[in-house]
Write a protein that holds these residues in place. Structure first.
Motif, PDB file in Angstrom:
ATOM      1  N   HIS A 260       0.821  -1.185  -0.132  1.00 24.80           N
ATOM      2  CA  HIS A 260      -0.026  -0.040  -0.099  1.00 24.80           C
ATOM      3  C   HIS A 260       1.031   1.227   0.167  1.00 24.80           C
ATOM      4  N   GLY A 261       0.377   2.217  -0.616  1.00 23.61           N
ATOM      5  CA  GLY A 261       1.143   3.444  -0.721  1.00 23.61           C
ATOM      6  C   GLY A 261       1.689   3.897  -2.107  1.00 23.61           C
ATOM      7  N   GLU A 262       1.871   3.116  -2.827  1.00 25.68           N
ATOM      8  CA  GLU A 262       2.158   3.265  -4.305  1.00 25.68           C
ATOM      9  C   GLU A 262       1.027   3.498  -5.430  1.00 25.68           C
ATOM     10  N   GLY A 263       1.137   4.005  -6.316  1.00 26.42           N
ATOM     11  CA  GLY A 263      -0.244   4.309  -7.323  1.00 26.42           C
ATOM     12  C   GLY A 263      -0.603   2.946  -7.722  1.00 26.42           C
ATOM     13  N   GLY A 264       0.365   1.782  -8.029  1.00 24.40           N
ATOM     14  CA  GLY A 264      -0.034   0.932  -8.602  1.00 24.40           C
ATOM     15  C   GLY A 264      -0.593  -0.324  -7.758  1.00 24.40           C
TER      16      GLY A 264
END
Length: 320
Positions: free
Chosen positions: A180-184
């Motif tokens: 969690h935390g990245e765009g993808g």
């Protein structure tokens, strides 16, 4: 708003409030009883959640048992939690010591984000497929939609998620496998839930469209020489919408069930992920808080479904 709609609105809200109260009591009692029946020492599990397995011994477990009053009769523990619930408090986490309500609020945003992306994907895929197959029954689009729906309904969410993880992440590297935390990071869990819901959505839309276009009033409108798209927008869309919205409300239980599985599979920090960890550590207040939230969300979404059907039904509340 006329008086008939006002009475229907009041009836729906009253029924759902009563349902929420009954569901809350039943879910809380069932969760508490099931956790009490789990094997192992609850105090040892809670201590392990606090300090780690390598730092827990019998003395640490006994200290936790005395601190939390786990030696009290079960009915006293449950009655104490019900008293807090009556004051709109969900208690304190047995592992972290933080307020359950605050911890659930911390996880709720991720769950709402995942659910919204999944529903948007399901509607974006299911609605066009259902319309295409319903307007041309027996055609290639209809057969393709049927195969698509059967395949996705046969795959449980965890298996579909693993296939997407292996294909899109491990083999192709298009998206992170978990986290969690990245765009993808949202892509794979949203695909897992959204694709699973889109198959059933497509079939519901297809059957609704077919039922409407074969109705006498629709054929009569076509016989007056109106353009097909105008007939569909004026006489078909709202009637189709009532059935689709009603069946979509039934699908919400699949979404809530899938959230628990998919969040755990992809390490998505939502309410379902928190629930699994709470069960593992025997964090009873956190378990009850998470399950209550999921139950309340189901009641809330069903209420929204009923109200939306009431608003768009061209027959009005007296005949619906």
């Amino acid at each position: 708003m006329d008086s008939a709609r006002q009475r229907a609105l009041a009836r729906i809200c009253g029924q759902r409030l009563l349902q929420a109260a009954i569901v809350s009591l039943l879910v809380a009692a069932l969760c508490f009883l099931l956790v009490q029946q789990l094997p192992g020492d609850m105090a040892f599990r809670i201590a392990a959640g606090r300090y780690g397995y390598d730092y827990v011994d019998a003395a640490a477990a006994d200290a936790v048992r005395q601190e939390l009053g786990l030696a009290r009769p079960s009915w006293q523990q449950f009655a104490g939690w019900l008293g807090q619930l009556a004051q709109l408090q969900l208690g304190q986490s047995l592992v972290t010591g933080g307020a359950v309500l605050a911890e659930i609020a911390h996880h709720l945003g991720a769950t709402v984000q995942l659910a919204a992306a999944s529903v948007a994907l399901a509607l974006g895929v299911g609605l066009p497929l259902g319309l295409a197959s319903g307007l041309a029954p027996g055609g290639w689009a209809d057969r393709l939609t049927l195969g698509y729906s059967v395949l996705l309904r046969a795959l449980p969410p965890f298996l579909l998620g693993l296939m997407l993880m292996l294909g899109l992440s491990v083999q192709l590297g298009w998206a992170p496998a978990a986290g969690h935390g990245e765009g993808g990071n949202l892509l794979l869990p949203a695909l897992t839930l959204g694709l699973g819901l889109s198959g059933l959505t497509a079939r519901i839309v297809r059957d609704s469209v077919l039922a409407v276009v074969q109705a006498d009033y629709y054929r009569f409108a076509r016989s007056k020489g109106l353009a097909p798209w105008r007939v569909f927008l004026r006489h078909g869309l709202r009637n189709i919408g009532v059935t689709v919205v009603a069946y979509a409300g039934v699908q919400l239980i699949l979404l809530i069930e899938g959230v628990v599985v998919v969040e755990s599979l992809f390490a998505w920090p939502g309410v379902g992920h928190a629930l699994v960890h709470a069960i593992f550590w025997r964090d009873v207040p956190m378990i009850q808080g998470c399950t209550l939230l999921l139950a309340w969300l189901f009641v809330l979404m069903n209420t929204a479904t009923d109200l939306l059907c009431l608003a768009i039904d061209p027959r009005g509340p007296a005949e619906s």
